[in-house]
Design a protein around this motif. Structure first.
Motif, PDB file in Angstrom:
ATOM      1  N   ARG A  15      12.393  -8.441  17.061  1.00 19.48           N
ATOM      2  CA  ARG A  15      11.380  -8.303  16.346  1.00 19.48           C
ATOM      3  C   ARG A  15      11.642  -6.493  16.368  1.00 19.48           C
ATOM      4  O   ARG A  15      11.274  -6.205  14.831  1.00 19.48           O
ATOM      5  N   ASP A  16      11.235  -6.414  17.465  1.00 21.97           N
ATOM      6  CA  ASP A  16      11.113  -5.299  17.658  1.00 21.97           C
ATOM      7  C   ASP A  16      11.974  -3.995  17.603  1.00 21.97           C
ATOM      8  O   ASP A  16      12.258  -3.451  17.018  1.00 21.97           O
ATOM      9  N   ASP A  22      14.638 -14.343   8.487  1.00 21.48           N
ATOM     10  CA  ASP A  22      13.732 -13.343   7.365  1.00 21.48           C
ATOM     11  C   ASP A  22      14.496 -14.267   6.081  1.00 21.48           C
ATOM     12  O   ASP A  22      13.949 -14.509   4.903  1.00 21.48           O
ATOM     13  N   ARG A  23      15.440 -14.655   5.851  1.00 20.18           N
ATOM     14  CA  ARG A  23      16.604 -14.999   5.477  1.00 20.18           C
ATOM     15  C   ARG A  23      17.387 -15.686   6.494  1.00 20.18           C
ATOM     16  O   ARG A  23      17.715 -15.456   7.702  1.00 20.18           O
ATOM     17  N   VAL A  24      18.150 -17.421   5.819  1.00 22.72           N
ATOM     18  CA  VAL A  24      18.921 -17.852   6.618  1.00 22.72           C
ATOM     19  C   VAL A  24      19.966 -18.311   6.012  1.00 22.72           C
ATOM     20  O   VAL A  24      20.247 -18.781   4.266  1.00 22.72           O
ATOM     21  N   ILE A  63      16.540  -9.375  10.141  1.00 25.19           N
ATOM     22  CA  ILE A  63      16.659 -10.807  10.697  1.00 25.19           C
ATOM     23  C   ILE A  63      17.390 -12.234   9.798  1.00 25.19           C
ATOM     24  O   ILE A  63      16.462 -12.414   9.479  1.00 25.19           O
ATOM     25  N   VAL A  64      18.590 -12.100  10.142  1.00 27.71           N
ATOM     26  CA  VAL A  64      19.794 -13.030   9.006  1.00 27.71           C
ATOM     27  C   VAL A  64      19.636 -14.235   9.930  1.00 27.71           C
ATOM     28  O   VAL A  64      20.753 -13.996  10.873  1.00 27.71           O
ATOM     29  N   GLU A  67       5.203 -12.287  13.903  1.00 29.10           N
ATOM     30  CA  GLU A  67       4.780 -12.378  12.466  1.00 29.10           C
ATOM     31  C   GLU A  67       5.522 -11.398  11.837  1.00 29.10           C
ATOM     32  O   GLU A  67       6.171 -10.565  12.554  1.00 29.10           O
ATOM     33  N   LYS A  68       6.458 -11.733  10.346  1.00 31.12           N
ATOM     34  CA  LYS A  68       7.340 -11.641  10.115  1.00 31.12           C
ATOM     35  C   LYS A  68       6.856 -10.095   8.536  1.00 31.12           C
ATOM     36  O   LYS A  68       5.813 -10.681   8.394  1.00 31.12           O
ATOM     37  N   PRO A  69       7.624  -8.959   8.527  1.00 31.74           N
ATOM     38  CA  PRO A  69       7.403  -8.002   7.902  1.00 31.74           C
ATOM     39  C   PRO A  69       7.452  -8.170   6.681  1.00 31.74           C
ATOM     40  O   PRO A  69       8.210  -9.567   6.164  1.00 31.74           O
TER      41      PRO A  69
END
Length: 499
Positions: free
Chosen positions: A437-438, A461-463, A277-278, A242-244
């Motif tokens: 993610r961790d 989170d973005r690309v 995370i991009v 899951e993304k925060p």
């Protein structure tokens, strides 16, 4: 194969396996890394001997002592680890075993012509026969490897993750080659972790787990979720962590302004915040790999500026990147040639990038090194039997974990990832996704290139979608979907018109 077993010390790579492949059939071989797939195909291809059991080709019992004997019987394997000689030409590589001769000497003209015919057969007329293999990108080298296999006129062609390094166009070419061989009566063993490829190609499939054959079934008899559950022995509940909620107040870890390099990188600007995370998206070959290499100081002649925590970073080499205000780590694309020293043992591979941590004056603290390596192996669940064993003895997924462990030992604040899940199984992919993610949750900034659009959508989170060496568009929120990503990658608008 009848009652095939293979043991390495106390480890059973295969246990009492029965396996059959038929002419004119594409047979998929599925399973996690370490399930026994690689051992199965190595035995079939004459690379290794079984500890027990019998091998038959066309009803006749055989005992291959080496790959040459297997090829003479029509069994040809394209391994994930390429067998090409980088300092020789494409033409030399394609005729390395039996070059055309004239007067007792190699007929260079006939060799070049043969290379052109083979390259045309796989739809790669753009590869020049006299090009050195080392100058080709990985995707082109993979196609040359396939052409080399076809030159041997296989009756049984074994493909081990043959498309994992390929562009989308080359994947379609390989599909056409496989279907043509099937129509001509050849048998195909197809090892892949890409389930959409299995659905598109395979007539039947066999699942392996922990060295045992679990089940063989025809196309359409099992759902993808059922196959995955067979492979990993448990139900796969969450594909991606899951993304925060994005933290817009987080400090910028990496800031890139107007970065350019020849024709491959053009005026690139972006930021990556701590804990983010991009992703880097787009069609393969649009500058993504060059960008990662540039940031890690590998490339010369870079223009533009890079800042880490607001401090300028000199792009003078990997050592500068590793000593930045937030230390950088680069997880390379090809673990075999760029990430590992295959003949060295597992412990030395893991500690290689952080040896200075264990140096006290002229004394090296082997005890501290051993403890740190053991902790890393435990935290990444790397399956090994002996730390002193060569890293080449590990499965592909565990080798990839060793590469990750090596760089995580340096305590990086910025991680650059170059297609890190290529050629590893679905279970190991889940572990890598969770690890990323961790790391982000702990404040690490991650820049992540992948050729898998679903992976970018699920993990990032973005690309930043790249086209022609530039960032064409940044996608996030509801815009971060496969349709928009593909349209941007192809440089078309939402009406299908070229942008």
């Amino acid at each position: 194969m009848k009652h095939i077993s293979k043991h390495y010390g106390g480890i059973a790579a295969l246990s009492d396996v029965d396996f059959v492949a038929f002419p004119g059939e594409i047979h998929a071989v599925l399973g996690e890394n370490g399930a026994g797939k690689s051992t199965l195909i190595k035995i079939a291809a004459g690379v290794t001997d079984p500890s027990a059991g019998e091998l038959y080709v066309a009803g006749k019992r055989v005992n291959f002592r080496n790959p040459t004997e297997a090829m003479a019987a029509g069994v040809v394997c394209v391994f994930q680890e390429l067998s090409l000689l980088p300092d020789m030409t494409v033409a030399d590589n394609l005729s390395i075993v039996a070059p055309p001769l004239r007067g007792g000497l190699i007929d260079s003209r006939a060799q070049r012509e043969r290379a052109r015919e083979l390259l045309a057969m796989i739809g790669c007329e753009d590869i020049h026969p006299l090009e050195l293999v080392r100058n080709l990108p990985l995707s082109r080298r993979q196609m040359v490897e396939i052409a080399k296999a076809l030159a041997k006129r296989p009756k049984l062609l074994i493909l081990d993750e043959a498309t994992s390094a390929l562009t989308a166009a080359d994947v379609e070419r390989v599909y056409a080659i496989i279907r043509r061989l099937r129509s001509e009566g050849a048998g195909i063993l197809y090892v892949s972790h890409r389930m959409h490829e299995i659905e598109a190609l395979a007539d039947c499939a066999t699942v392996f787990r922990n060295g045992r054959r679990i089940e063989t079934f025809r196309k359409g008899e099992r759902s993808v979720s059922a196959i995955v559950q067979m492979m990993i022995g448990r139900e796969l509940i969450h594909h991606y962590p899951e993304k925060p909620t994005p933290d817009s107040g987080a400090r910028v870890a990496l800031s890139v302004k107007n970065l350019s390099w020849g024709q491959q990188l053009r005026d690139i600007s972006f930021d990556v915040r701590k804990g983010e995370i991009v992703g880097l998206g787009g069609l393969d070959g649009q500058g993504q790999r060059s960008l990662l290499f540039a940031l890690f100081g590998v490339l010369k002649g870079i223009s533009g500026t890079v800042e880490v925590l607001g401090k300028p970073l000199r792009l003078s080499g990997p050592r500068s990147a590793m000593r930045a205000a937030l230390p950088m780590a680069l997880i390379p694309e090809d673990r075999k040639t760029e990430g590992l020293l295959l003949s060295m043992n597992i412990r030395d591979n893991i500690s290689l990038a952080s040896l200075s941590r264990f140096q006290k004056g002229l004394r090296f603290d082997r005890g501290r090194e051993h403890f740190a390596v053991e902790r890393m192996i435990e935290s990444l669940s790397i399956k090994i039997s002996d730390l002193a064993a060569a890293v080449s003895t590990l499965s592909g997924g565990n080798q990839q974990k060793v590469v990750l462990a090596k760089w995580l030992m340096t305590d990086p604040g910025i991680i650059l990832l170059n297609d890190p899940t290529r050629g590893i199984d679905v279970g190991t992919k889940q572990e890598v996704y969770r690890l990323l993610r961790d790391l982000a949750d702990s404040g690490v900034a991650v820049l992540f290139y992948s050729t898998d659009y679903a992976e970018l959508i699920g993990c990032c989170d973005r690309v930043l979608v790249m086209y022609g060496g530039s960032i064409a568009r940044e996608l996030s929120g509801t815009d971060l979907n496969e349709r928009t990503m593909i349209e941007t990658a192809l440089n078309v608008d939402d009406k299908g018109q070229a942008a």
